[in-house]
Design a protein around this motif. Structure first.
Motif, PDB file in Angstrom:
ATOM      1  N   ALA B 288       0.830  -1.208   0.000  1.00  0.00           N
ATOM      2  CA  ALA B 288       0.000   0.000   0.000  1.00  0.00           C
ATOM      3  C   ALA B 288       0.865   1.260   0.000  1.00  0.00           C
ATOM      4  CB  ALA B 288      -0.934  -0.008   1.218  1.00  0.00           C
ATOM      5  N   VAL B 289       1.909   1.243   0.813  1.00  0.00           N
ATOM      6  CA  VAL B 289       2.810   2.403   0.892  1.00  0.00           C
ATOM      7  C   VAL B 289       3.544   2.585  -0.442  1.00  0.00           C
ATOM      8  CG1 VAL B 289       4.856   3.371   2.039  1.00  0.00           C
ATOM      9  CG2 VAL B 289       3.096   2.208   3.402  1.00  0.00           C
ATOM     10  N   ILE B 290       4.021   1.487  -1.007  1.00  0.00           N
ATOM     11  CA  ILE B 290       4.751   1.570  -2.285  1.00  0.00           C
ATOM     12  C   ILE B 290       3.851   2.172  -3.371  1.00  0.00           C
ATOM     13  CG2 ILE B 290       5.823   0.210  -4.145  1.00  0.00           C
ATOM     14  CD1 ILE B 290       6.706  -1.795  -1.933  1.00  0.00           C
ATOM     15  N   ARG B 291       2.618   1.674  -3.449  1.00  0.00           N
ATOM     16  CA  ARG B 291       1.708   2.164  -4.494  1.00  0.00           C
ATOM     17  C   ARG B 291       1.371   3.644  -4.278  1.00  0.00           C
ATOM     18  NH1 ARG B 291      -0.196  -1.768  -7.903  1.00  0.00           N
ATOM     19  NH2 ARG B 291       0.159  -3.893  -7.176  1.00  0.00           N
ATOM     20  N   GLU B 292       1.155   4.016  -3.050  1.00  0.00           N
ATOM     21  CA  GLU B 292       0.820   5.410  -2.746  1.00  0.00           C
ATOM     22  C   GLU B 292       1.993   6.337  -3.101  1.00  0.00           C
ATOM     23  OE1 GLU B 292       0.197   6.033   1.482  1.00  0.00           O
ATOM     24  OE2 GLU B 292       0.733   8.150   1.140  1.00  0.00           O
ATOM     25  N   GLN B 293       3.191   5.921  -2.723  1.00  0.00           N
ATOM     26  CA  GLN B 293       4.371   6.759  -2.976  1.00  0.00           C
ATOM     27  C   GLN B 293       4.715   6.785  -4.477  1.00  0.00           C
ATOM     28  OE1 GLN B 293       6.483   8.568  -0.774  1.00  0.00           O
ATOM     29  NE2 GLN B 293       5.141   8.201   0.971  1.00  0.00           N
ATOM     30  N   ALA B 294       4.449   5.704  -5.173  1.00  0.00           N
ATOM     31  CA  ALA B 294       4.691   5.687  -6.622  1.00  0.00           C
ATOM     32  C   ALA B 294       3.753   6.682  -7.308  1.00  0.00           C
ATOM     33  CB  ALA B 294       4.481   4.280  -7.179  1.00  0.00           C
ATOM     34  N   ARG B 295       2.483   6.674  -6.892  1.00  0.00           N
ATOM     35  CA  ARG B 295       1.526   7.630  -7.488  1.00  0.00           C
ATOM     36  C   ARG B 295       1.920   9.060  -7.153  1.00  0.00           C
ATOM     37  NH1 ARG B 295      -2.266   3.671  -5.702  1.00  0.00           N
ATOM     38  NH2 ARG B 295      -2.763   4.952  -3.887  1.00  0.00           N
ATOM     39  N   LYS B 296       2.393   9.257  -5.920  1.00  0.00           N
ATOM     40  CA  LYS B 296       2.823  10.585  -5.501  1.00  0.00           C
ATOM     41  C   LYS B 296       3.990  11.069  -6.371  1.00  0.00           C
ATOM     42  CE  LYS B 296       4.537  12.832  -1.398  1.00  0.00           C
ATOM     43  NZ  LYS B 296       5.042  12.640  -0.039  1.00  0.00           N
ATOM     44  N   THR B 297       4.924  10.173  -6.650  1.00  0.00           N
ATOM     45  CA  THR B 297       6.069  10.522  -7.498  1.00  0.00           C
ATOM     46  C   THR B 297       5.594  10.869  -8.912  1.00  0.00           C
ATOM     47  OG1 THR B 297       7.496   9.065  -6.195  1.00  0.00           O
ATOM     48  CG2 THR B 297       8.311   9.702  -8.374  1.00  0.00           C
ATOM     49  N   GLU B 322       9.151  -8.765  -4.663  1.00  0.00           N
ATOM     50  CA  GLU B 322       7.724  -8.421  -4.687  1.00  0.00           C
ATOM     51  C   GLU B 322       7.529  -6.901  -4.670  1.00  0.00           C
ATOM     52  OE1 GLU B 322       9.104 -10.653  -2.560  1.00  0.00           O
ATOM     53  OE2 GLU B 322       8.386 -12.407  -3.688  1.00  0.00           O
ATOM     54  N   ALA B 323       8.403  -6.207  -3.966  1.00  0.00           N
ATOM     55  CA  ALA B 323       8.279  -4.747  -3.901  1.00  0.00           C
ATOM     56  C   ALA B 323       8.470  -4.133  -5.291  1.00  0.00           C
ATOM     57  CB  ALA B 323       9.297  -4.181  -2.914  1.00  0.00           C
ATOM     58  N   ILE B 324       9.437  -4.644  -6.027  1.00  0.00           N
ATOM     59  CA  ILE B 324       9.691  -4.119  -7.375  1.00  0.00           C
ATOM     60  C   ILE B 324       8.511  -4.465  -8.286  1.00  0.00           C
ATOM     61  CG2 ILE B 324      11.273  -4.084  -9.344  1.00  0.00           C
ATOM     62  CD1 ILE B 324      13.009  -3.302  -7.195  1.00  0.00           C
ATOM     63  N   GLU B 325       8.015  -5.689  -8.172  1.00  0.00           N
ATOM     64  CA  GLU B 325       6.845  -6.088  -8.975  1.00  0.00           C
ATOM     65  C   GLU B 325       5.697  -5.107  -8.772  1.00  0.00           C
ATOM     66  OE1 GLU B 325       6.001 -10.066  -7.685  1.00  0.00           O
ATOM     67  OE2 GLU B 325       7.473 -10.925  -9.076  1.00  0.00           O
ATOM     68  N   CYS B 326       5.470  -4.819  -7.524  1.00  0.00           N
ATOM     69  CA  CYS B 326       4.369  -3.946  -7.148  1.00  0.00           C
ATOM     70  C   CYS B 326       4.590  -2.533  -7.695  1.00  0.00           C
ATOM     71  CB  CYS B 326       4.285  -4.011  -5.630  1.00  0.00           C
ATOM     72  SG  CYS B 326       3.387  -2.721  -4.866  1.00  0.00           S
ATOM     73  N   LEU B 327       5.826  -2.037  -7.609  1.00  0.00           N
ATOM     74  CA  LEU B 327       6.141  -0.699  -8.121  1.00  0.00           C
ATOM     75  C   LEU B 327       5.920  -0.629  -9.633  1.00  0.00           C
ATOM     76  CD1 LEU B 327       7.403   2.174  -7.939  1.00  0.00           C
ATOM     77  CD2 LEU B 327       9.637   1.081  -8.251  1.00  0.00           C
ATOM     78  N   VAL B 328       6.443  -1.611 -10.341  1.00  0.00           N
ATOM     79  CA  VAL B 328       6.316  -1.606 -11.808  1.00  0.00           C
ATOM     80  C   VAL B 328       4.835  -1.674 -12.191  1.00  0.00           C
ATOM     81  CG1 VAL B 328       6.881  -2.857 -13.937  1.00  0.00           C
ATOM     82  CG2 VAL B 328       8.624  -2.578 -12.148  1.00  0.00           C
ATOM     83  N   ASP B 329       4.095  -2.517 -11.497  1.00  0.00           N
ATOM     84  CA  ASP B 329       2.666  -2.626 -11.773  1.00  0.00           C
ATOM     85  C   ASP B 329       1.954  -1.281 -11.573  1.00  0.00           C
ATOM     86  OD1 ASP B 329       0.181  -4.278 -12.173  1.00  0.00           O
ATOM     87  OD2 ASP B 329      -0.222  -3.458 -10.162  1.00  0.00           O
TER      88      ASP B 329
END
Lengths: 334, 334
Positions: B288-297, B322-329
């Motif tokens: 959840a944090v990764i997706r939120e911060q990716a959108r913020k970026t 898994e973190a990278i997978e999630c970021l790329v997605d």
């Protein structure tokens, strides 16, 4: 007192100068003490603290002494023991809510008697016109050390906590902040004329994270200290990304590192006194270079409301005594 | 090629993404190779370079591969051998004019056959729509390593040389720059679609010193590469103090670290494509944090001429796959 007069906007005859880590390994008389004592012994013994604090003042015509201590003395005082091996090392770094809950932040001033005693002695021993600075680490920097447990390049543990357990990290920052106020107030009451808060590690944060965590945590500390009528200097190593919000710290003086362009700081921090920012490595060069760069630094701050000459970071251990003599002389001449 | 289309200003369907140090210790298959080979063996063997470069591309839908190598491969190619223990270590650091005079900067492209061979293989093995990046260290960063001899906190040796023997230091920068042009040209000729120049250490410099040394040294390199029609990305770790002059590098893309505020970069670098800048430590948090911060970026770079998603620094070894997978997605969805 030249330093206070400048900060209070009174007319001054020349730019005041003191140097971060002016008491330190570059001085043979400091090394002589260090050979016989551990770092913690040096911090805990009021007589040694007095001696080390006074050493640079005996050699150089500096306008301030800064009490010899370490930003992790606060960690120790709130129940987190620190070893110096010689790098600081915390055996049990904080990682959880229960670790944070255990911190003993109350009455921290009662557990730093050695420091307060040293401050009283130094204030008594110092000529009246020289200022005495107390200091502490900013909440983010102290918290980061306590979570990381040691120096770090990537600050993986502190950021993991910050991103994943925001509430725990905020609690930690708040607790450190609560302890910092009486910690610094006690230093002022014991005789310090002003205090410097070091946010040495805050510049590992993105702009938004700096605002949300580091700035939010240091502001209430500085606000609480304002009641003491002792000015506060806020130093942040790597200030450039945050210049636009540093006024919000409430500090009387912002101290910038050598990477930060004085022109940008002057623009962003209108109405504040600035401190800094010659590259400490300049002091490894010869006299002509030192004098030229000192004049350049003085010129660079001309547009500021006021300027306290300092380095952008602490004196390097490779520095010669003659280099400091030459720097102080050049700043006095200007 | 999504990445090139973006840089050339063509319409693109989504923000391209690749990650600095996307081939690295966080990947189990990288660690498996690393267990059997030294770091230099890995860099010198075209088959291993091919394999390591392709590893992240097999797992993640990234838009570019970056050839596996090290910025000190150039040092080696100009006659300064480097050991990796595992940290880079130069047995005989450069300190004098005669050290600098000995550098073998001519025909450097003939001494990196292993790298060029690997580039040819990767370009052949890579799907057409994926870009292949070559890279090198910027003159200041490579020079600093060669003078310092190893990683450093204070860069005492390089600054001593810079302040005290400006001419020798300038000669060194010029020599590294001369070698860099054919070094990068050869990578482009072998199949790289663009190159990134890493000025990882330039941010130890004051603004004026950055302009005088680092910027002056990298600009002619980038200008010479322009003739190749391969775009150049300039990455500087700790970009904030220098934003106002980074356009003068001549680079097509400026890649910023996570401390640098994207808003400031957009303002200062109008008309340039930007790359960056999520804090790599975000990838240690949960999905959840990764997706939120990716959108913020992604939102933060909306005002830029173009945006290549990347981290502010290399992937941390503590990162999960898994973190990278999630970021790329998340970047693909946006």
């Amino acid at each position: 007192m030249l330093l206070l007069d400048l900060i209070e906007g009174k007319p001054i005859k020349r730019t005041p100068i003191w140097l971060m880590r002016q008491a330190g390994r570059y001085l043979p008389e400091y090394r002589a003490i260090k050979e016989r004592h551990t770092f913690l012994e040096m911090c805990h013994d009021p007589e040694l603290v007095f001696e080390i604090t006074m050493q640079p003042l005996r050699r150089f015509d500096l306008d301030a002494a800064i009490i010899f201590s370490d930003i992790l003395i606060l960690a120790e005082a709130i129940g987190v023991p620190v070893d110096f091996l010689p790098e600081p090392h915390i055996q049990q770094p904080l990682r959880s809510a229960s670790d944070v809950a255990k911190l003993a932040t109350h009455n921290v001033q009662h557990r730093i008697g050695f420091l307060l005693e040293a401050i009283r002695r130094v204030r008594q021993g110092l000529p009246e016109e020289k200022a005495l600075l107390g200091f502490a680490g900013a909440p983010f920097t102290v918290a980061a050390y306590m979570v990381e447990g040691k120096g770090s390049k990537d600050f993986v543990e502190v950021k993991r906590l910050m991103y994943q357990n925001k509430t725990v990290f905020r609690d930690l920052l708040a607790k450190v902040g609560e302890a910092l106020v009486p910690f610094l107030q006690a230093q002022i009451e014991a005789g310090c004329n002003l205090v410097q808060i070091f946010d040495s590690w805050a510049s590992v944060l993105s702009f938004d994270d700096y605002c949300e965590f580091a700035l939010e945590a240091v502001r209430p500390v500085i606000m609480a200290l304002k009641a003491q009528k002792a000015p506060v200097i806020y130093y942040i190593n790597g200030a450039a990304p945050y210049l636009g919000v540093l006024k919000e710290t409430g500090a009387d003086v912002i101290s910038i590192d050598h990477r930060t362009n004085p022109r940008h700081a002057i623009e962003a921090l209108q109405g504040l006194v600035l401190q800094g920012n010659m590259d400490p490595a300049v002091l490894l060069a010869d006299e002509a270079v030192i004098r030229e760069q000192a004049r350049k630094t003085l010129r660079a701050f001309k547009g500021a409301k006021g300027h306290i000459f300092n380095l952008g970071h602490g004196v390097l251990k490779e520095t010669s005594v003659e280099a400091i003599e030459c720097l102080v002389d050049e700043v006095h001449r200007a």
